[in-house]
Scaffold this motif. Structure first.
Motif, PDB file in Angstrom:
ATOM      1  N   GLY A 197       0.639  -1.221  -0.107  1.00 17.13           N
ATOM      2  CA  GLY A 197       0.126   0.339  -0.033  1.00 17.13           C
ATOM      3  C   GLY A 197       0.535   1.134   0.061  1.00 17.13           C
ATOM      4  O   GLY A 197       0.184   2.224  -0.052  1.00 17.13           O
ATOM      5  N   GLU A 198       2.223   1.132  -0.094  1.00 16.08           N
ATOM      6  CA  GLU A 198       3.460   2.649   0.097  1.00 16.08           C
ATOM      7  C   GLU A 198       2.472   2.913  -1.371  1.00 16.08           C
ATOM      8  O   GLU A 198       2.786   2.166  -2.389  1.00 16.08           O
ATOM      9  CB  GLU A 198       4.637   1.801   0.549  1.00 16.08           C
ATOM     10  N   ALA A 199       3.281   4.553  -1.130  1.00 15.51           N
ATOM     11  CA  ALA A 199       2.463   5.103  -2.492  1.00 15.51           C
ATOM     12  C   ALA A 199       4.162   5.239  -2.755  1.00 15.51           C
ATOM     13  O   ALA A 199       5.215   5.750  -2.189  1.00 15.51           O
ATOM     14  CB  ALA A 199       2.355   6.526  -2.331  1.00 15.51           C
ATOM     15  N   VAL A 200       4.437   4.738  -4.327  1.00 11.46           N
ATOM     16  CA  VAL A 200       5.859   5.803  -5.432  1.00 11.46           C
ATOM     17  C   VAL A 200       5.384   6.710  -6.658  1.00 11.46           C
ATOM     18  O   VAL A 200       4.014   5.716  -6.472  1.00 11.46           O
ATOM     19  CB  VAL A 200       6.569   4.137  -5.178  1.00 11.46           C
ATOM     20  N   SER A 201       6.550   6.560  -6.676  1.00  6.33           N
ATOM     21  CA  SER A 201       5.845   7.318  -8.774  1.00  6.33           C
ATOM     22  C   SER A 201       7.227   5.908  -9.165  1.00  6.33           C
ATOM     23  O   SER A 201       8.051   5.639  -9.027  1.00  6.33           O
ATOM     24  CB  SER A 201       6.393   8.547  -8.402  1.00  6.33           C
ATOM     25  N   ILE A 202       6.125   5.950 -10.895  1.00 13.06           N
ATOM     26  CA  ILE A 202       6.953   4.413 -11.457  1.00 13.06           C
ATOM     27  C   ILE A 202       7.714   5.968 -12.641  1.00 13.06           C
ATOM     28  O   ILE A 202       6.913   6.201 -12.689  1.00 13.06           O
ATOM     29  CB  ILE A 202       6.236   4.590 -12.292  1.00 13.06           C
ATOM     30  N   GLU A 203       9.637   5.545 -12.385  1.00 10.97           N
ATOM     31  CA  GLU A 203      10.313   7.277 -13.249  1.00 10.97           C
ATOM     32  C   GLU A 203      10.453   5.788 -15.177  1.00 10.97           C
ATOM     33  O   GLU A 203       9.782   7.038 -15.437  1.00 10.97           O
ATOM     34  CB  GLU A 203      11.422   6.590 -12.473  1.00 10.97           C
ATOM     35  N   ARG A 204      10.338   4.876 -14.752  1.00 11.67           N
ATOM     36  CA  ARG A 204      10.505   4.506 -15.967  1.00 11.67           C
ATOM     37  C   ARG A 204      10.032   2.450 -16.324  1.00 11.67           C
ATOM     38  O   ARG A 204      10.107   1.881 -14.699  1.00 11.67           O
ATOM     39  CB  ARG A 204      12.370   4.457 -16.256  1.00 11.67           C
ATOM     40  N   ARG A 205      10.244   2.326 -17.043  1.00 12.52           N
ATOM     41  CA  ARG A 205      10.289   0.989 -16.919  1.00 12.52           C
ATOM     42  C   ARG A 205      10.926   0.091 -17.962  1.00 12.52           C
ATOM     43  O   ARG A 205      11.575   0.598 -18.893  1.00 12.52           O
ATOM     44  CB  ARG A 205       9.005  -0.317 -17.479  1.00 12.52           C
ATOM     45  N   HIS A 206      11.433  -1.232 -17.892  1.00 10.89           N
ATOM     46  CA  HIS A 206      12.211  -2.542 -18.349  1.00 10.89           C
ATOM     47  C   HIS A 206      12.023  -3.566 -18.330  1.00 10.89           C
ATOM     48  O   HIS A 206      12.356  -4.333 -17.089  1.00 10.89           O
ATOM     49  CB  HIS A 206      14.252  -2.303 -17.908  1.00 10.89           C
ATOM     50  N   GLY A 207      11.606  -3.941 -19.502  1.00  7.20           N
ATOM     51  CA  GLY A 207      10.833  -5.726 -19.620  1.00  7.20           C
ATOM     52  C   GLY A 207       9.989  -6.057 -18.046  1.00  7.20           C
ATOM     53  O   GLY A 207       8.144  -5.048 -18.303  1.00  7.20           O
ATOM     54  N   THR A 208       9.921  -6.180 -17.581  1.00 12.11           N
ATOM     55  CA  THR A 208       8.741  -6.811 -16.644  1.00 12.11           C
ATOM     56  C   THR A 208       9.219  -6.237 -15.035  1.00 12.11           C
ATOM     57  O   THR A 208       8.452  -6.239 -14.214  1.00 12.11           O
ATOM     58  CB  THR A 208       9.041  -8.289 -16.462  1.00 12.11           C
ATOM     59  N   TYR A 209       9.858  -5.142 -15.826  1.00  5.12           N
ATOM     60  CA  TYR A 209      10.163  -4.560 -14.026  1.00  5.12           C
ATOM     61  C   TYR A 209      10.225  -3.049 -14.224  1.00  5.12           C
ATOM     62  O   TYR A 209      10.421  -2.850 -15.582  1.00  5.12           O
ATOM     63  CB  TYR A 209      12.224  -4.518 -13.898  1.00  5.12           C
ATOM     64  N   ALA A 210      10.251  -2.113 -12.835  1.00  4.81           N
ATOM     65  CA  ALA A 210       9.667  -0.898 -12.630  1.00  4.81           C
ATOM     66  C   ALA A 210      11.010   0.119 -12.555  1.00  4.81           C
ATOM     67  O   ALA A 210      10.653  -0.550 -11.197  1.00  4.81           O
ATOM     68  CB  ALA A 210       7.906  -0.864 -12.993  1.00  4.81           C
TER      69      ALA A 210
END
Length: 247
Positions: A205-218
């Motif tokens: 439930g912790e809030a984060v920001s997604i900066e970029r993605r690579h394959g199956t990872y963020a």
């Protein structure tokens, strides 16, 4: 021929509404019977066809919570709150799931409290009303040049209201422009693969920001500024528009 076409369109629309109502009843019946997994599938299918709405998201969140899917339930209630920020049922549902997940809620600044109490749609309607005032002022100036003060008042009110509405829309979007960790035991790693060095753990439930993605990872950043790679399946954007852009 046009009349026949209109009749066909009306019948098709009516049948579509009837089908949606039947699907909603089926989902509600499944939820009431305790078949939460099937109810979740039905609600998700309705959202996919009818779009996001506060009621559907609330029902989906309730079913997910009952099925023990705490992370997805948090996302559903957050999305419902984004569309209907003052709804007491949605607020209560969100708080219940937060308590169950032991999710800490950071104290919000007055600006965030304001923007989270008004939906983006309501800000947009305020902006449209501001545009209407400006148009009325321009029309009045063209028809009655002597009414200078009234024209100035309408133009000023319209411009101010429009500016406030634009700022409100942008602030509301920014307020919900984050993602939530939806699974327990999420570990942020130094690189986007399973064997990479572990950096820190992120709570459910912790809030984060997604900066970029690579394959199956963020690659995510926490509110505290910590950064690392997590499996993309463990983090979900709150804003439905962000979900659409990421797919």
């Amino acid at each position: 021929m046009i009349r026949s076409l209109l009749i066909c369109i009306t019948l098709l629309s009516a049948s579509g509404v009837a089908y949606a109502d039947a699907a909603l009843k089926r989902a509600n019946d499944l939820q009431a019977a305790g078949d939460h997994t099937s109810a979740i599938r039905e609600y998700e299918a309705l959202i996919a066809t009818r779009g996001h709405s506060p009621n559907l998201l609330y029902n989906l969140g309730m079913a997910q919570n009952a099925a023990g899917k705490i992370g997805p339930a948090l996302v559903s209630f957050e999305r419902a709150r984004m569309l209907a920020p003052r709804d007491p049922q949605i607020r209560q549902g969100l708080q219940t799931v937060r308590d169950r997940a032991h999710t800490p809620v950071a104290s919000a600044a007055w600006r965030d409290r304001l923007t989270r109490s008004v939906s983006a749609r309501e800000w947009a309607f305020a902006g449209l009303f501001g545009c209407a005032l400006v148009c009325a002022g321009l029309l009045l100036s063209a028809r009655s040049p002597a009414a200078r003060r009234r024209v100035q008042a309408l133009l000023a009110a319209g411009l101010v209201l429009g500016g406030v509405a634009v700022a409100g829309v942008l602030a509301t979007k920014q307020s919900f422009d984050h993602a939530l960790i939806v699974e327990e035991g999420t570990v942020a790693r130094q690189a986007p693969y399973e064997g990479a060095a572990a950096l820190f753990s992120i709570s459910l439930g912790e809030a984060v920001s997604i900066e970029r993605r690579h394959g199956t990872y963020a690659f995510v950043q926490t509110r505290a500024g910590d950064e690392g790679w997590v499996p993309a399946a463990r983090v979900t954007p709150v804003s439905p528009s962000a979900v659409h852009q990421a797919s």
